[in-house]
Design an enzyme around this catalytic site. Structure first.
Site, PDB file in Angstrom:
ATOM      1  N   LYS A  74     -12.624  -1.525   5.896  1.00  0.00           N
ATOM      2  CA  LYS A  74     -11.890  -2.582   6.707  1.00  0.00           C
ATOM      3  C   LYS A  74     -12.444  -2.513   8.165  1.00  0.00           C
ATOM      4  CE  LYS A  74      -9.176  -2.738   3.101  1.00  0.00           C
ATOM      5  NZ  LYS A  74      -8.027  -1.938   2.515  1.00  0.00           N
ATOM      6  N   ASP A 123      -1.695   6.424   6.377  1.00  0.00           N
ATOM      7  CA  ASP A 123      -2.885   5.691   5.608  1.00  0.00           C
ATOM      8  C   ASP A 123      -3.315   4.767   6.707  1.00  0.00           C
ATOM      9  OD1 ASP A 123      -4.612   3.951   4.350  1.00  0.00           O
ATOM     10  OD2 ASP A 123      -3.156   3.515   2.841  1.00  0.00           O
ATOM     11  N   TRP A 147       0.874  -1.253  -0.148  1.00  0.00           N
ATOM     12  CA  TRP A 147       0.129   0.052  -0.003  1.00  0.00           C
ATOM     13  C   TRP A 147       0.778   1.310   0.065  1.00  0.00           C
ATOM     14  CZ3 TRP A 147      -4.345  -0.054  -2.332  1.00  0.00           C
ATOM     15  CH2 TRP A 147      -5.156  -1.313  -2.097  1.00  0.00           C
TER      16      TRP A 147
END
Ligand code: PLP
Length: 359
Positions: free
Chosen positions: A196, A172, A102
């Site tokens: 999530k 993030d 990511w």
């Protein structure tokens, strides 16, 4: 009806109570005779939902007054571009720490807008560690320092905040927001997609320090400009109204569980159990440095990858879904976010032990 334990990395399990309440209120929200889906985002009913959502997030995370809280669209992926567009404020360079898939994507997108200084990288050990904070090479003239506190794919999590610079820390938190208490003051900007740990897909939370708002590049699209979204309460365009409502229900559920202190304890217990079982077994292993193992996403491999197919098939037959690892890492991955009950982790361990015994 039978519900399985869903170990998907995202979209992922939601608390059953939340789904039941949504079902209960589906056709008629609090005697309005309307579904939340059918309400005007300017009407008083939806505005009450929006206010509660914001107030609950502020309460749970103890967000100070000098931060703006935005509920946007486009996921964390849109933020990969919005961040340099909004907060570079004329600076040419940004620092990024590369610790997994990511952060790599965040870097690739940022490179469209600025020079990226890779302050540290764990790519050479296949993203199984976090480079020692003292070794980070930070460009102190840059606009900010970005890192990814939980690498969802590689199962690597920061358990300390790197206090290595006065530059704003931009993080993030898509896969570990609301999993533990935070000191918001340590960050310049926190962003996270909802799917999530906060609800269904479709909402992106941005928590940004006031002084970082209002400096967007002139070419920034209005819906991507923090200042414009902030001054219109995240309703510059029509928001994802039903998803805001569902995220709101998850926050209320979280408050009922005792908030972030209580959920962190549970997350520690759930993840420790699974790591301990994996470490003691001779069939399964986890490659991540023990100091930075994720509480949310736990990758593991079988000694003999020829068993992978059978493992997954039998797991599924036992009501344990979505354990296949990300294609870039292989093996298995168990994502155990807030909504995964402890019984789900127990059931997984029991299944893994039985599979090991018979193989
Ligand atoms: C899932 C995830 C993303 C991508 O989120 P989108 O909502 O698909 O844009 C980004 N970063 C992390 C850490 C993630 O877990």
């Amino acid at each position: 009806m039978s519900r399985i334990f869903n170990f998907s990395a995202g979209p992922s399990m939601l608390p059953e109570e939340v789904l039941l309440q949504a079902r209960e209120e589906m056709l008629d929200w609090q005697k309005t005779g309307m579904s939340v889906m059918e309400m005007s985002h300017r009407g008083k009913h939806f505005l009450a939902i929006a206010e509660q959502l914001s107030a609950d997030l502020i309460e749970l995370l103890n967000i100070p007054d000098n931060y703006k809280v935005l509920f946007l669209q486009g996921g964390a992926t849109a933020q990969f571009a919005m961040i340099p567009l909004n907060i570079l404020a004329g600076k040419k360079t940004a620092n990024y720490v590369l610790t997994g898939a990511w952060s790599k994507k965040a870097i690739k997108e940022a490179e469209k807008y600025c020079d990226v200084n890779i302050a540290a990288s764990s790519e050479s050990d296949n993203f199984t560690s976090i480079p020692d904070f003292n070794s980070w090479q930070i460009d102190q003239q840059a606009g900010y320092l970005h890192y990814t506190p939980n690498e969802t794919i590689h199962g690597v999590e920061f358990h300390q905040v790197p206090e290595v610079t006065d530059l704003p820390l931009v993080v993030d938190m898509s896969s570990n927001i609301l999993s533990k208490p935070l000191d918001i003051n340590q960050y310049g900007l926190i962003y996270a997609g909802s799917q999530k740990n906060m609800g269904p897909a479709g909402v992106t939370v941005v928590i940004v320090r006031e002084d970082l708002v209002g400096n967007a590049d002139a070419a920034t699209p209005s819906v991507f400009d923090y200042a414009e979204q902030s001054s219109s309460d995240s309703m510059l365009n029509t928001p994802a109204t039903y998803n805001w409502y569902l995220v709101g229900l998850v926050l209320q559920w979280l408050k009922k569980q005792g908030g972030l202190v209580a959920i962190e304890k549970l997350n520690i217990r759930k993840s420790n159990k699974l790591y301990q079982f994996i470490d003691e077994s001779s069939l399964y292993s986890n490659p991540v440095d023990k100091a930075c193992r994720s509480r949310m996403n736990i990758p593991f491999i079988l000694k003999d990858s020829a068993l992978d197919g059978e493992f997954l098939q039998q797991a599924q037959a036992n009501g344990l879904e979505a354990l296949k690892g990300h294609r870039s890492v292989g093996g298995m991955r168990a994502s155990i976010y807030n909504a995964m009950p402890e019984q789900g982790v127990d059931a997984l361990i029991q299944f893994m032990a039985e599979f090991e015994r018979t193989h």
